[in-house]
Design a protein around this motif. Structure first.
Motif, PDB file in Angstrom:
ATOM      1  N   LYS A   1      -9.845   5.720  -1.731  1.00 61.94           N
ATOM      2  CA  LYS A   1     -10.720   7.590  -1.395  1.00 61.94           C
ATOM      3  C   LYS A   1     -11.283   7.623   0.033  1.00 61.94           C
ATOM      4  CE  LYS A   1      -9.709   8.932  -5.772  1.00 61.94           C
ATOM      5  NZ  LYS A   1     -10.306   9.665  -6.811  1.00 61.94           N
TER       6      LYS A   1
ATOM      7  N   GLU B   1      -7.588   1.907  -5.997  1.00 57.14           N
ATOM      8  CA  GLU B   1      -7.298   3.072  -5.370  1.00 57.14           C
ATOM      9  C   GLU B   1      -8.418   3.466  -4.300  1.00 57.14           C
ATOM     10  OE1 GLU B   1      -5.105   6.836  -8.200  1.00 57.14           O
ATOM     11  OE2 GLU B   1      -7.486   6.859  -7.829  1.00 57.14           O
TER      12      GLU B   1
ATOM     13  N   TYR C   1      -4.910   5.820  -0.964  1.00 53.37           N
ATOM     14  CA  TYR C   1      -3.769   4.737  -0.843  1.00 53.37           C
ATOM     15  C   TYR C   1      -4.214   4.113  -2.040  1.00 53.37           C
ATOM     16  CZ  TYR C   1      -5.150   6.171   4.318  1.00 53.37           C
ATOM     17  OH  TYR C   1      -4.200   6.971   5.170  1.00 53.37           O
ATOM     18  N   THR C   2      -3.493   3.415  -2.530  1.00 53.16           N
ATOM     19  CA  THR C   2      -3.264   2.996  -3.404  1.00 53.16           C
ATOM     20  C   THR C   2      -2.970   1.933  -3.557  1.00 53.16           C
ATOM     21  OG1 THR C   2      -2.492   5.050  -5.115  1.00 53.16           O
ATOM     22  CG2 THR C   2      -2.020   2.794  -6.041  1.00 53.16           C
TER      23      THR C   2
ATOM     24  N   TRP D   1       1.561  -1.110  -0.297  1.00 51.33           N
ATOM     25  CA  TRP D   1      -0.544   0.009   0.053  1.00 51.33           C
ATOM     26  C   TRP D   1       0.610   1.384  -0.094  1.00 51.33           C
ATOM     27  CZ3 TRP D   1      -4.815  -0.853  -0.846  1.00 51.33           C
ATOM     28  CH2 TRP D   1      -5.731  -1.436  -0.610  1.00 51.33           C
ATOM     29  N   ASN D   2       0.436   2.024  -1.366  1.00 53.91           N
ATOM     30  CA  ASN D   2       1.424   3.494  -1.312  1.00 53.91           C
ATOM     31  C   ASN D   2       0.354   4.653  -0.431  1.00 53.91           C
ATOM     32  OD1 ASN D   2       2.748   5.267  -1.762  1.00 53.91           O
ATOM     33  ND2 ASN D   2       3.452   5.116  -3.809  1.00 53.91           N
ATOM     34  N   GLY D   3       0.717   5.359  -0.041  1.00 56.22           N
ATOM     35  CA  GLY D   3      -0.628   6.743  -0.498  1.00 56.22           C
ATOM     36  C   GLY D   3      -0.732   7.726   1.316  1.00 56.22           C
ATOM     37  N   SER D   4      -1.002   8.519   1.268  1.00 48.74           N
ATOM     38  CA  SER D   4      -0.990   9.458   2.290  1.00 48.74           C
ATOM     39  C   SER D   4      -2.334   9.198   3.238  1.00 48.74           C
ATOM     40  CB  SER D   4      -1.167  11.148   1.467  1.00 48.74           C
ATOM     41  OG  SER D   4      -2.060  11.488   0.578  1.00 48.74           O
TER      42      SER D   4
ATOM     43  N   ILE E   1     -11.296   2.230   6.252  1.00 46.16           N
ATOM     44  CA  ILE E   1     -10.399   2.052   5.787  1.00 46.16           C
ATOM     45  C   ILE E   1      -9.395   0.601   5.531  1.00 46.16           C
ATOM     46  CG2 ILE E   1      -8.411   2.714   7.361  1.00 46.16           C
ATOM     47  CD1 ILE E   1      -8.448   3.387   3.872  1.00 46.16           C
TER      48      ILE E   1
ATOM     49  N   LYS F   1      -8.776  -2.495   2.231  1.00 47.45           N
ATOM     50  CA  LYS F   1      -7.630  -3.307   2.579  1.00 47.45           C
ATOM     51  C   LYS F   1      -7.885  -4.116   2.109  1.00 47.45           C
ATOM     52  CE  LYS F   1      -4.654   0.647   3.625  1.00 47.45           C
ATOM     53  NZ  LYS F   1      -3.601   0.883   4.871  1.00 47.45           N
TER      54      LYS F   1
END
Length: 76
Positions: free
Chosen positions: A26, A24, A13-14, A6-9, A63, A67
């Motif tokens: 959101k 993605e 998240y992606t 997972w990559n993101g802020s 979230i 995920k």
């Protein structure tokens, strides 16, 4: 075996499958999270609407739920 990371802020998240972006997440101002596939994958219809068409985006209450659903869909 596939590797999901997972990559993101906060807010976006992606999901990366072996380094390739596939979904993605959101967060919404009203609460909850939308999960949108970045490829041709579709979410199955919800169990309470079995005749609905599959969609590229699905809503989740949180979230962690989103995920987990993405990881389960990718890993089977």
């Amino acid at each position: 075996m596939a590797n999901i990371s997972w990559n993101g802020s906060p807010g976006l998240y992606t999901a990366l499958l072996d380094g390739v972006p596939v979904c993605e997440l959101k967060t919404k101002d009203i609460g909850g999270v939308t999960a949108s596939w970045l490829n041709d994958r579709l979410w199955p219809p919800p169990s309470h609407m079995p005749k609905a068409a599959p969609q590229p985006t699905r809503f989740f209450p949180g979230i962690e739920d989103a995920k987990a659903a993405v990881e389960q869909a990718l890993l089977g």
